[in-house]
Design a protein around this motif. Structure first.
Motif, mmCIF file in Angstrom:
data_model
loop_
_atom_site.group_PDB
_atom_site.id
_atom_site.type_symbol
_atom_site.label_atom_id
_atom_site.label_comp_id
_atom_site.label_asym_id
_atom_site.label_seq_id
_atom_site.Cartn_x
_atom_site.Cartn_y
_atom_site.Cartn_z
ATOM 1 N N PRO A 225 43.637 -61.892 -8.466
ATOM 2 C CA PRO A 225 44.474 -61.447 -9.583
ATOM 3 C C PRO A 225 43.877 -60.230 -10.297
ATOM 4 O O PRO A 225 42.778 -60.310 -10.835
ATOM 5 N N ILE B 141 44.265 -58.670 -13.276
ATOM 6 C CA ILE B 141 44.976 -58.838 -14.541
ATOM 7 C C ILE B 141 44.295 -58.066 -15.669
ATOM 8 O O ILE B 141 43.109 -57.797 -15.617
ATOM 9 N N TYR C 288 50.710 -64.249 -11.499
ATOM 10 C CA TYR C 288 49.367 -64.368 -10.948
ATOM 11 C C TYR C 288 48.897 -65.801 -11.122
ATOM 12 O O TYR C 288 49.059 -66.383 -12.190
ATOM 13 N N GLN C 289 48.307 -66.358 -10.082
ATOM 14 C CA GLN C 289 47.702 -67.679 -10.177
ATOM 15 C C GLN C 289 46.261 -67.487 -10.651
ATOM 16 O O GLN C 289 45.468 -66.849 -9.972
ATOM 17 N N VAL C 290 45.958 -67.973 -11.843
ATOM 18 C CA VAL C 290 44.594 -67.852 -12.359
ATOM 19 C C VAL C 290 43.900 -69.187 -12.153
ATOM 20 O O VAL C 290 44.194 -70.173 -12.822
ATOM 21 N N GLU D 27 49.838 -66.923 -14.835
ATOM 22 C CA GLU D 27 50.030 -65.902 -15.873
ATOM 23 C C GLU D 27 51.011 -64.868 -15.339
ATOM 24 O O GLU D 27 51.092 -64.655 -14.131
#
Lengths: 400, 112
Positions: free
Chosen positions: A191, A193, B51-53, B44
């Motif tokens: 991710p 982010i 997104y997989q957190v 998220e």
């Protein structure tokens, strides 16, 4: 010379200057913490590099004596004949220096916008070379075409404050950049982010603030047109924030802070070409639609699989395009668009969109290839893993 | 001696601290940790992309105590940290060979 206009435009130039560090914060909050300084620097350093390039040659190529509607001459190179009075000034109410420095801030911001597309993976030195060449070979001609007496302006294309010159041009360069450089390491697997969204919101707020200088200042006079541009700018940003949040909530469940910030910026982009030509209520329509359209724009990268890290294509490319076309529809002040019964304007806007995309995309692609061949654009895989901060600048953003 | 390692939800850290100090625990070490168990993180969404957190924020509290204190500490920590939802965390009890207080050089139970 008009003293009130001069004072107004100088203040607006300072407002536009502030957009570049605002953009640095906007972008830097969205990357991972190991790239916070590298990303900040790719915007902030252009206040240095872009300014000097503009003074030496960029301004002259944009606003010097016209050659065939394509490019300006070298008459103003090294600030020759750019003086304290209005002699040779493209705006006869302003000292030539005031007009030049207002335009300078646009030239600084535009290449900084592109950097969101190739964030987290570009080497710093080649980035500087690319940006300098891009300013000279893409931005200056575009600026000349629209505002410097070039062919798009002559044709009657409406671009109040830079829908084509600033946003479509950087959006097209962004698309070329992320296609040419390829995806970030681990894209789609780990991710990627944002590491600090409050920073991004602060950046968006500074952009919004600076944008009043960008759009209202583009009236180049302290008058009612500037007031109209100021109001449409604010209304469009407000409406686009709501437009984005509504579509976002329907699509993915929750209104997000990043969505509010992105929507506001999308609205500012969309209204840029239209600000002085449309009414305040039309700007609310443009904002609402623009926020929704740009939300769709950022989803495109998932569909097509390119890694436009910070959505420059989705927001600036698409927003600038929509804004240019919307100008052709809603223009009612000092020009007539579709709603005033003039479909020809929409056609002219369409031609300007196509010409801008093709020219900027192709030229940018060539520049990426040339700089890559000579210096190598992309950071090594190891450097990309470690982050740009420590590998490109020998420092880190956060100590603990 | 035992070390009790409590991995818990961050908002429970104050409750756990109070419960343990009430038992007479004189010191502890707290760190911010990330991890996942059977709840497997959370989702998220940024600009419409999901997104997989996997690594979700937790606190890790470490306490060293005499052998007979350990079960009481574990019980009090469990009561304080429990919400009944997945992701409440885990408590590990680990044997400790020795402890030294750096200032005085004392070792063993006296150093706790």
């Amino acid at each position: 010379m008009n003293a009130a206009d001069t004072a107004f435009v100088l203040v607006c130039a300072a407002l536009v200057m502030f957009m570049t560090p605002g953009l640095a914060l906007f972008y830097a909050g969205m990357v991972r913490s190991k790239n916070v300084l590298g990303t900040t620097m790719q915007s902030f350093v252009l206040l240095g590099l872009g300014t000097v390039v503009w003074a030496v040659v960029g301004y002259s190529l944009a606003f010097g004596t016209d050659f065939g509607g394509i490019i300006g001459g070298f008459d103003f190179a090294f600030m020759r004949d750019v003086g304290l009075d209005t002699a040779n000034s493209p705006a006869e109410n302003l000292p030539h220096l005031a007009f030049m420095v207002f335009q300078c801030m646009f030239a600084v911001l535009t290449p900084a916008l592109i950097t969101g597309a190739f964030a987290e993976r570009m080497r710093f030195g080649p980035f500087l070379v690319f940006s300098a060449l891009w300013l000279i070979l893409v931005y200056s001609p575009m600026c000349h075409w629209v505002w410097g007496g070039g062919w798009l302006g002559q044709m009657g294309a409406l671009d109040f404050a830079g829908g084509a010159v600033v946003h479509m041009s950087s959006g097209a360069a962004a698309l070329a950049g992320c296609l040419y450089l390829g995806k970030r390491k681990g894209y789609g697997k780990e991710p990627n982010i944002p590491h600090n969204l409050p920073m991004t919101v602060l950046g968006a707020a500074i952009l919004w603030f600076g944008w009043f200088g960008f759009n209202a200042g583009s009236a180049l006079a302290a008058d009612g047109l500037a007031a109209n541009a100021f109001v449409t700018t604010h209304f469009a940003a407000a409406a686009a924030m709501l437009g984005w949040l509504i579509v976002e909530t329907l699509h993915s469940g929750k209104p997000t802070t990043l969505g509010a910030a992105s929507g506001a910026v999308a609205g500012l982009v969309c209204i840029t070409p239209a600000a002085g030509f449309v009414s305040p209520m039309a700007s609310i329509v443009i904002g609402l639609l623009g926020g929704a359209i740009c939300y769709g724009g950022v989803l495109l990268k998932g569909k097509f699989g390119y890694d436009d890290s910070l959505d420059v294509v989705g927001i600036h490319g698409l927003g600038g395009t929509f804004g240019a076309l919307a100008t052709g529809v809603f223009a009612s002040i000092g020009a007539e668009g579709l709603i005033m019964g003039n479909p020809k304007q929409l056609w002219i806007q369409f031609v300007s969109v196509v010409a801008t995309w093709i020219f900027c995309f192709v030229m940018s692609l060539i520049l990426y290839k040339v700089v890559d061949a000579v210096m190598g654009l992309r950071a090594s895989e190891e450097d990309e893993s470690k982050g740009l901060d420590v590998t490109q600048h020998n420092e880190t953003g956060y100590q603990w | 001696m035992k070390k009790i390692e409590i991995i818990a939800k961050p908002f429970k850290v104050e409750d756990i601290k109070e419960a343990l100090t009430e038992l007479g625990v004189k010191g502890m070490t707290v760190s911010e940790a990330k991890g996942f168990g059977r709840q497997r993180g959370h989702k998220e969404v940024y600009r419409g992309a999901e997104y997989q957190v996997d690594f979700v924020p937790k606190v890790k509290i470490e306490v060293v105590a005499e052998d007979d204190m350990a079960p009481k500490i574990v019980k009090a920590a469990q009561e304080a940290a429990r919400t009944g939802q997945v992701g409440d965390g885990k408590i590990f009890v680990i044997p400790v060979d020795d402890v030294m207080r750096i200032r005085t050089g004392e070792t063993g139970d006296d150093a706790i």
